[in-house]
Design an enzyme around this catalytic site. Sequence first.
Site: not given
Ligand SMILES: Cc1cc2nc3c(=O)[nH]c(=O)nc-3n(C[C@H](O)[C@H](O)[C@H](O)COP(=O)(O)OP(=O)(O)OC[C@H]3O[C@@H](n4cnc5c(N)ncnc54)[C@H](O)[C@@H]3O)c2cc1C
Length: 514
Positions: A118, A233, A278, A337, A372
């Site tokens: 990437e 993005h 990016r 993004h 990032r």
């Molecule tokens: C389309 C897309 C493609 C991506 N591709 C990549 C990739 O290929 N590689 C990579 O490294 N990163 C990628 N990213 C970024 C990466 O996916 C995210 O940074 C990462 O998944 C975030 O994980 P997280 O657990 O912090 O948050 P999330 O996976 O967003 O989970 C957050 C959780 O918190 C919960 N929540 C929120 N507020 C509350 C609350 N007040 N009370 C209770 N629950 C709550 C939500 O319901 C959810 O369960 C991508 C992002 C997107 C949008």
Amino acid sequence: MSADVTPLRGCVIVIGAGVAGLMTALELAPRPVLVLSKAPLGAEGSTLWAQGGVAAAIGADDSPALHAADTIAAGDGLTDPAIAEQFARAAPDAIERLSRLGARFDRTRDGAYALGLEAAHRRARIVHAGGDGTGREIMRALVAAACRTPSIDILEGFEARRLVVEDNAVRGIVAAGPSGAVMLATDKIVIATGGIGGLFADSTNPLSSFGQGLALAARAGAAMADMEFVQFHPTALDVMTRPMPLISEAVRGEGAILIDEAGDRFMAQTPGAELAPRDVVARAIWRRRAEGKRVFLDARAALGARFAARFPIIAAACRAAGVDPAREPIPVRPAQHYHMGGIAVDAEGRTSIAGLWACGEAASTGLHGANRLASNSLAEAAVFAAAIARSIERAPACDLGPARNFGVTPSPSVPDAVRPILSRAAGVIREREQLRSAIGPLAALARFGSASADPALVALMIAVAALRREHSLGAHCRTDFPRRPAAPIRSRLTLAGAFADAEAVAPRSLARQA
Ligand SMILES: Cc1cc2nc3c(=O)[nH]c(=O)nc-3n(C[C@H](O)[C@H](O)[C@H](O)COP(=O)(O)OP(=O)(O)OC[C@H]3O[C@@H](n4cnc5c(N)ncnc54)[C@H](O)[C@@H]3O)c2cc1C
């Protein structure tokens, strides 16, 4: 799921059930953990949508030092080198842990991980699953692992609304569930609530990701870091639907090129061309579009008929928009993004409040700096989940005292009023007057208890931090301050600091609302 939380008093509470929250809960096993998930498990969050994969120095030609160097280069001078080294050394282990927990990553014929390339990575080091279905596969595996782990209790449909913090130490949480509010006493909380894309009009993030964890922490007095650094993005599918489908960098990694409507390959002369960082690619596309031209990603020569097999989810999104990527260029434009900023944490994921940790996109570890590196965020969440678990094991237990009522449960948040204000002021290109004009309305919304208050205070902190940073760096591009500083430093901001700046910038706007 039971809402009788009495037996869970005093256990570690993890807010959020994406990769960060579930990995933290799994790393803490067999210690009892309560996970709050505002949506049904596995149904919400950015993790589910991750396409490209998870970065780790696994290849024979690769090393953690090279991965750290690429991360630091993308971060444009703002990445903390010690954090980058800690992260890059631990990332291969994180892949193994995800694998052991059941994630089925794509393999080569001889059983090794199939590694993708990437943007701004000098080696192929992206571990992926189901072609472009990495996030979906990771969530499937983590949800299954969490459900079969007896030490993990999960409350689905429970939204954290307020942290109870006394003398700068965690004392409990107020959450809203399907049959009313619950109040839980605890001295250890991990915020893992994901990103902020739902605060922007154009974003690839789920609409539900609007920085709730940042608002909880900021209202409790926690310091935020690098809030102004928002990644756009370059290649979201240019359609009217929200969130905007993402055309992963991995498509450019396979050789797809960017062209404008006249067929001009405008990135050809830029170092790294389509695989430049990016922020560089996003600004180049933004400029073309500002000239009134549309921009396309052309995968016909690089992938052609192979497109749908290599990128099934992206191919389906294109088809839904009436585009056949094997035969025609894909219309693209930049969209919010990822948030490099967030709740300020140290190398163990500890915030400025005792007993409060943050993990995943909600946290700002200093890894991503001003920009990032692709596919570093899933890996970061997995790496820091392990560090947080070790940190929690070492943390002393506090006496929580007798059970008590924590007071009123705040009502649900609605970010709609915030989106147009923040999007105008803090997009790909920024300048002083636009930022100043956003700060008054955001501060007014943040201060006066509307449904927009929490989303507005996160947006306010982004706008204030962006106004304070009077230079351009990585994803933060100021037309009025185009120069890059010689020695960039990370920013820190509290809610009180943001309101003080707002008072100076727009006193009348605040007074009118009082
Ligand atoms: C389309 C897309 C493609 C991506 N591709 C990549 C990739 O290929 N590689 C990579 O490294 N990163 C990628 N990213 C970024 C990466 O996916 C995210 O940074 C990462 O998944 C975030 O994980 P997280 O657990 O912090 O948050 P999330 O996976 O967003 O989970 C957050 C959780 O918190 C919960 N929540 C929120 N507020 C509350 C609350 N007040 N009370 C209770 N629950 C709550 C939500 O319901 C959810 O369960 C991508 C992002 C997107 C949008």
